[in-house]
Design an enzyme around this catalytic site. Sequence first.
Site, PDB file in Angstrom:
ATOM      1  CB  THR A  30      77.574  54.779  24.376  1.00  0.00           C
ATOM      2  OG1 THR A  30      78.079  55.786  25.277  1.00  0.00           O
ATOM      3  CG2 THR A  30      76.617  53.891  25.136  1.00  0.00           C
TER       4      THR A  30
ATOM      5  CD1 TRP B 149      56.670  66.869  16.839  1.00  0.00           C
ATOM      6  CD2 TRP B 149      58.688  67.713  17.265  1.00  0.00           C
ATOM      7  NE1 TRP B 149      56.764  67.044  18.199  1.00  0.00           N
ATOM      8  CE2 TRP B 149      57.992  67.564  18.491  1.00  0.00           C
ATOM      9  CE3 TRP B 149      59.982  68.235  17.292  1.00  0.00           C
ATOM     10  CZ2 TRP B 149      58.546  67.907  19.719  1.00  0.00           C
ATOM     11  CZ3 TRP B 149      60.531  68.577  18.516  1.00  0.00           C
ATOM     12  CH2 TRP B 149      59.825  68.421  19.706  1.00  0.00           C
TER      13      TRP B 149
ATOM     14  CD  GLU C 140      72.846  52.999  25.424  1.00  0.00           C
ATOM     15  OE1 GLU C 140      72.905  52.583  24.238  1.00  0.00           O
ATOM     16  OE2 GLU C 140      73.230  54.133  25.768  1.00  0.00           O
TER      17      GLU C 140
ATOM     18  CE  LYS D 209      56.412  71.236  19.317  1.00  0.00           C
ATOM     19  NZ  LYS D 209      56.019  70.653  20.604  1.00  0.00           N
TER      20      LYS D 209
END
Lengths: 537, 537
Positions: free
Chosen positions: A179, A438, A323, A433
């Site tokens: 990754t 959000w 992944e 937040k």
Amino acid sequence: MYPLLIKSILERPARLFPKKQIYSRDSSAPFRYTYGDMYQRVCRLANVLEGLGIKEGDKVATLAWNNHRHLELYFAVPCIGAVLHALNIRLFADQLVYIINHAEDKVIFIDEDVVPVIEGIKDRIKTLKQFIVMTDKDGIPETTLSPVLSYEELLANAAAGYSFPDNLDENSPASICYTTATTGLPKGCVFSHRNIYLHSLVVALPDVWNMSEEDTVMHIPPMFHVMAWGIPYAATWLGAQQVFPGSRPDARTLCELIQNEKVTFAGAVPTVLEGMLDIQEKEQFDISSLKRIDIGGQAPAFPLLEALEGMEIRVINGYGMTESCPLLTANVLGSRMESWTREQRYAHLLKQGLVIPGLDWKVVNAEGQEVKWDGKEIGQFLVRGPWIIEEYYKEPEKTADSLRGGWLHTRDMVTVDEEGHIKLMDRLGDLIKSGGEWISSIDLEDMIKGCPAVREAAVIGVSHSYWGERPVAFVSLKPEFKGKMTKEEILDSLKDKVAKWQIPYDVVFMDDVPKTSVGKLDKKLLRENSGAEPGKQ
Amino acid sequence: MYPLLIKSILERPARLFPKKQIYSRDSSAPFRYTYGDMYQRVCRLANVLEGLGIKEGDKVATLAWNNHRHLELYFAVPCIGAVLHALNIRLFADQLVYIINHAEDKVIFIDEDVVPVIEGIKDRIKTLKQFIVMTDKDGIPETTLSPVLSYEELLANAAAGYSFPDNLDENSPASICYTTATTGLPKGCVFSHRNIYLHSLVVALPDVWNMSEEDTVMHIPPMFHVMAWGIPYAATWLGAQQVFPGSRPDARTLCELIQNEKVTFAGAVPTVLEGMLDIQEKEQFDISSLKRIDIGGQAPAFPLLEALEGMEIRVINGYGMTESCPLLTANVLGSRMESWTREQRYAHLLKQGLVIPGLDWKVVNAEGQEVKWDGKEIGQFLVRGPWIIEEYYKEPEKTADSLRGGWLHTRDMVTVDEEGHIKLMDRLGDLIKSGGEWISSIDLEDMIKGCPAVREAAVIGVSHSYWGERPVAFVSLKPEFKGKMTKEEILDSLKDKVAKWQIPYDVVFMDDVPKTSVGKLDKKLLRENSGAEPGKQ
């Protein structure tokens, strides 16, 4: 049990489509051969690998572009039972050193023009026993690497023919991809033959990338980035013609190749596509052969969708990650959408779409409860299925954390609409937040980038004693606007687009917004420098 | 390892396409529901099965047509770990008795209108503990079966919701289908979850049946015949709309359903299609929604191909068998064939096409050598792969014979053209060897049937002291031609079509050519009655 092996993928076009063509933009001259030729060379390469002492399970590294030699390695390495490790050319030297040593790569195949990358780190890599340089020129260029061999000389001298084992365990590793995480060290994702076999079937379905033998597929996503999204395996299996654009292809080269090779299908990130359409418009390349584009990496902007629709190129938006081999979702415009307005269609295509067949998934909030399918409530996307990794290589703790309960915790924060379409909102930790609500950093970045003066924008949350967190924007302006735009003008431009409480607290101008080696915004560095703590969920 | 289970197929449309429709022609009234409804009923059915004492590995028989209840059984039975055994309604009573006892079926679900079939054999079947009758009417019709229950009453009284296990072994049996062999006793082919999962993905590929969520799929091949060619599983997975034509659908019903439900895709044997096109022409049904037809069972005749092409219906010819779940090959007209003449295109579509991705295969002569790919040399088609059976149920000797060396010996004699397309020539044993040359009985039958007076034709080889074997034709004439056509006229009609040595030695007229329970020519019986020995190879 008849095993699911990459050998099946390799052998089908060699038998059924031996005359179909593969084009590769080599360093000095274009190269063209057939699946029949390719198979012969893959057999020779298998003999070469054996001659180099490569055994089942050994890691074989590549540092290479999208070309036919890389394709040969994609098959020869796993089909003899070894493990392909395609190194990302864009990684920083320290990261390359880390992953080569971590994977314990035994040999490395290097494209001629990136030999200096390995020369620069050779004294820090411990496990490589052999360097092989790939070039279409005679001999090997002058190099400090040692011991060094020539790919073409090895193949020329290798025995012809190879009987690939059909008794490999389908769960044995075929490939390892690291990754390029924005935080922490790269993690190795191991894909088995079975993972790649199943992924290759599913991505070709009509409801996904709709790939067939009649396609001419051009590989724009780099073969060192999650195996070019898995497209080379699917294209080979079906016997599609393939086009490999070689080292550092620019937008003009890509347009020329579409025109000359009559490419019908390609994957690309929006930035690359925008560059291509720009050149196409200026220089009037004939790219009318192109039927479908699968888009990943980021959402396409309206003007891009408009341009593609104007050319009758079908857009397939999608979402994936290392992944997951990589594909997770696909979004296509269905026939029921023919009566939709342009705005409806484009808004739909900004979503990443439906989870593809075979995967089980859910979207959960911080309490682990599934979110409402209302296109509004944000949660983390969790997924499991037959081509999702089962571990990070030699990282039991990271594995336990990311794969707890058998679910891959993607750290991608998404919404799900009434019909089950996923929309990427942010990365976990990048969501802000503020006063209990959000705010998506990606949404804000996209809106700030809508400002014609802005070149780059990154938004992070910084702690605030009353609101919890407040967004702060880091912005670089286009050269001609430098010093000519104020914070206030940027913030004003957002006023009719977002609620007041979502407007950033501050705008910081920078010459360049910091990015990781692979070009992602480096929010970790921004946070460190700003002293801000990432949003926690 | 995340297992490949039918559960994945079931749950996707329930989540992503809960409002999409399934139409079922029920016995008294049309029935329409959604994937959401279907999932709820499959859960109830799972609870019913548990209540009946069905355990993992138990066989659950069905004697049912193509309808929504049968679809529910297709999923509930394997998804709880039991094994679906769909009985062929057209089998002779003795064969039904044999296979129910051989499979050791525990319970049986019976469509109302075929209850008498089971009543007629109930005293000879040993293992069935429970009969369940399926009808949309109230209560259960008068029957001598006992103990007997009503499907709808059971479902109405069952608990709602069911958590299907996700830890079944993917190699555990999901379904058993008995071959309707022309020789010997039926043999049980066991399919695992893995077999069905992989087959369902591959058949949906663009180069195979090209199935998508946008399709409306009508099930013409019976669900008691190799699981309706596997189409219900693929269609459900993708979330396509489905149409089940119910008990004994005639050609008119099928045309009406295409018109009313806007069917886009169906599989069918040529005889059924010919009947449908006949009615369509006479009664002018609007079947313009139909985009693709996959044809199996026998090669389509030129007039059928012409009619379908005229309606812009794409023909996909194919070939399969019970032992292969069933699909082995697919033949589509590719874009490169657009410039071909009609004759070239039709001749191409008479071939069964390319072996589909995932299967390994070869065509070998009597000495086990691979035949030349010249479209002429005939050999037996051998195949292996991840959805080919690994054994006949409780038949180690037959398994060892048919699957020797890991290859399924199909007993199908084929040619392979220069591009790898398979063409079925005959069954092993039906090929006639005359003076050292092979004669295809199927070819001769097709040519004799080209004679307007002929209704049926079967050709077998009979021993001949000089030639080894000579072909003999058994012919039934259409009623209006009975007694009005001579042997000589039939033989004369072949003279400009086949070489002299291929012309039959004799023609025997019959009222009806004998056929097996499922309508295949019964050459075994013809040989016994003629005293001829089958050709040996």
